[in-house]
Design an enzyme around this catalytic site. Structure first.
Site, short mmCIF file in Angstrom:
data_model
loop_
_atom_site.label_atom_id
_atom_site.label_comp_id
_atom_site.label_asym_id
_atom_site.label_seq_id
_atom_site.Cartn_x
_atom_site.Cartn_y
_atom_site.Cartn_z
N CYS A 55 0.87 -1.18 0.00
CA CYS A 55 0.00 0.00 0.00
C CYS A 55 0.90 1.23 0.00
O CYS A 55 2.11 1.12 -0.23
CB CYS A 55 -0.96 0.00 1.19
SG CYS A 55 -0.16 0.02 2.80
N THR A 56 0.37 2.40 0.26
CA THR A 56 1.15 3.63 0.15
C THR A 56 2.30 3.69 1.14
O THR A 56 3.45 3.89 0.77
CB THR A 56 0.24 4.86 0.35
OG1 THR A 56 -0.87 4.77 -0.54
CG2 THR A 56 1.00 6.15 0.10
#
Length: 610
Positions: free
Chosen positions: A207-208
């Site tokens: 994810c980020t």
């Protein structure tokens, strides 16, 4: 001279999170408020009993001083502080939307909300997948075909669709699974429905910045045998791109939740496409959004139009489009804008003009709740009866009232006692009923099997005194009522939840029992069932109902509900998963109570969905 040149200090953005048990939340809240205010840091701090999640912007030296202050607390040992230099916010609208114009420090239940059922217990964070550094993650992808043959490895993107549109990992001979969810809380449903793509595989998640993979990997591992081998990219895409400035296996740009909007590698290709014309586009700075669900959409500068209305891919897949129509609510008509079609050059999708902000489909700060009235009521009367409830919920919810589809004949209950009515020599002549033209129509969601379906303009004297158990015989008409609700959702939606009273609660219960089957046509997150009961039809035979629910009904001793028995409402409540249902018993009769403590319990339930 630019803003940066006029400042003596560089600007930066700081992101970090830490899962750890916080023994004294109030003390930590005070620390963040004091420290961040003194350093002029702006952004978001979310605190819970199991950790912190922070995104800040400010002068680089101030951010560094904040890091040193946090490191002094042993709770934050091992925290990965992601600090990046960048330009100051140039667009006030974007800065405000990203929370970079003020300081917000809040205590929350969860750092990130994984489950769409906020009453259910989240997975144990101690069961999260094993961390892989950027180098380890890259090495696994690089050697996947040689070391993990036979498609035994999959990449799972834990981000939302608007993020994955502009960039994601692509590695040779490794499948990248993109759930294409609108929001993070939709991810568990995707995981539950795609076991076959995950079971028995080595799963690499990303994810980020890493925090979303913590909970999501724990959720996957909680599935048991076949779901043990879950790994996550430590530090997320941000740390990977720092390690591999050319992007490595990550193609495109990394969407970030601050004023930068996205961050690309030195070799970032444009992966996204314009929603309208299909040309290459990855710029979200215009902040164009879907008019239905408010998700960000990509629209190139050529296709942007202040009067345009956009419908995202997910809403298109659900058959949603915007057309000229009249919406009737409480007997009042509201006319939308006429059609002016914009066609996507790559498809036949039709886009119509954007409504003004006053007609915005979804409020970003309030819940929209569809309200279903009881038997022999209508939207207007139910709105009047719940005026106090609407007033007390006005800061957190908008109530939308509609009529049921089955119109009822005018029934007149003779005011005289039965023996006088039947007595030929009675000196009391029957009183004429009021004229029908002065009476509003009454409706129902279910009818008795012998109901002829016709409507009457004249009055009919009731065949017998009112039967408080008549609701037990009213079992017909569900299909027509369901079709009616589908049309309401299509024309007036979206709705966050459904509130039903008496027979309306029975209808809402039936819909919630079919929630999974109705996805795409009727999307909602919860039901509130007031003086509800079970309608014994085949659609209710679906096992435990997992829709989050609030059940409100009169208690055994002092409830005074003479129309729906306490036991009938308890029977309905028993059909719901106890982990995501709340029961409120009151002493107020056949109404929705609005005094304390009952209104406080209603607000507490709704606040979990904000």
């Amino acid at each position: 001279m630019s803003d940066d040149e006029g400042c003596t200090d560089q600007y930066g953005v700081l992101l970090y999170y830490k899962y750890t048990q916080i023994p004294h939340l109030d003390d930590l809240l005070t620390f963040y408020e004091s420290n961040c205010s003194s350093l002029a840091l702006l952004g978001r701090v979310r605190l819970s009993s199991h950790g912190v999640n922070v995104t800040f912007g400010g002068n680089l030296s101030s951010l560094e001083r904040h890091i040193e202050a946090v490191k002094a607390n042993s709770l934050f040992e091992g925290t990965d502080f992601k600090l990046a230099t960048c330009h100051r916010p140039l667009n006030d609208k974007i800065a405000q939307e990203c929370g970079f114009t003020s300081l917000s420090v809040r205590i929350v239940k969860e750092l990130v909300t994984l489950c769409s059922h906020p009453l259910l217990k989240p997975p144990e964070i101690t069961n999260a997948g094993r961390h892989l550094s950027a180098l380890e993650f890259h090495s696994v992808l690089q050697n996947a075909e040689k070391e993990i043959p036979g498609n035994g490895l999959v990449l799972l993107d834990a981000r939302n669709l608007y993020e994955t549109r502009i960039g994601k990992f692509h590695a040779p001979n490794v499948q990248t699974l993109d759930p294409q969810v609108r929001q993070y809380s939709d991810l568990p449903s995707w995981i539950d429905g795609n076991h076959d793509q995950l079971k028995g595989k080595q799963i690499l998640m990303y994810c980020t910045g890493g925090i979303r993979c913590e909970m999501a990997s724990a959720y996957i591992r909680s599935k048991g045998s076949g779901f043990e081998n879950v790994f996550q990219l430590f530090g997320g895409i941000q740390r990977y791109m720092e390690q591999f400035p050319d992007g490595g296996f990550f193609k495109g740009k990394n969407f970030v939740f601050d004023h930068r909007i996205s961050v690309g590698s030195s070799d970032a290709n444009v992966m996204g496409t314009c929603l309208i014309c299909g040309c290459s586009c990855d710029d979200y700075s215009s902040r164009c959004r879907c008019t239905y669900c408010r998700m960000l959409v990509l629209v190139c500068s050529t296709c942007q139009n202040e009067a345009a209305l956009y419908v995202c891919e997910l809403c298109q897949n659900q058959g949603k489009a915007v057309r000229s129509m009249k919406l009737t609510e409480m007997g009042e008509s509201e006319t939308l804008l006429p059609d002016v079609e914009l066609r996507n050059g790559c498809s036949d999708t039709i886009f119509s003009p954007q409504m003004s902000q006053g007609h915005d489909v979804r409020s970003s700060k309030k819940l929209r709740i569809l309200c279903l009235h009881g038997f022999r009521q209508n939207a207007s009367s139910f709105k009047g009866r719940t005026a106090s409830l609407a007033k007390k919920l006005k800061k957190i919810a908008d109530l939308i009232f509609i009529d049921a589809p089955h119109e009822l004949p005018y029934i007149y209950q003779h005011p005289l006692s039965e023996h006088l009515v039947n007595c030929v020599s009675s000196p009391f002549p029957p009183s004429p009923p009021p004229p029908s033209e002065n009476c509003k129509k009454k409706f129902a969601w279910f009818m008795a099997p012998n109901f002829d379906g016709g409507t009457r303009t004249d009055w009919k004297v009731a065949d017998s005194p009112f039967d408080p158990l008549q609701y037990q015989q009213q079992t017909d008409g569900y299909d027509i009522s369901l079709a009616h609700l589908k049309a309401v959702f299509s024309q007036k939606g979206p709705f966050d939840g459904i509130l039903g009273f008496s027979q309306g609660a029975a209808m809402a219960a039936l819909v919630s029992a079919q929630q999974e089957k109705l996805k795409g046509e009727m999307d909602f997150r919860f039901v509130i069932l007031c003086s509800g009961f079970v309608v014994h039809v085949k659609e209710m035979d679906c096992g435990v109902i997992k829709c989050p629910s609030l059940h409100i009904f009169g208690d055994d001793d002092h409830g005074k509900d003479r129309q729906i028995a306490n036991q009938a409402s308890k029977e309905l409540a028993s059909l719901y998963d106890g982990g995501c249902s709340v029961i409120v018993e009151h002493d107020c009769g056949h109404i929705i109570p609005t005094r304390s403590p009952y209104i406080d319990e209603i607000k507490d339930f709704l606040n979990r969905f904000l």
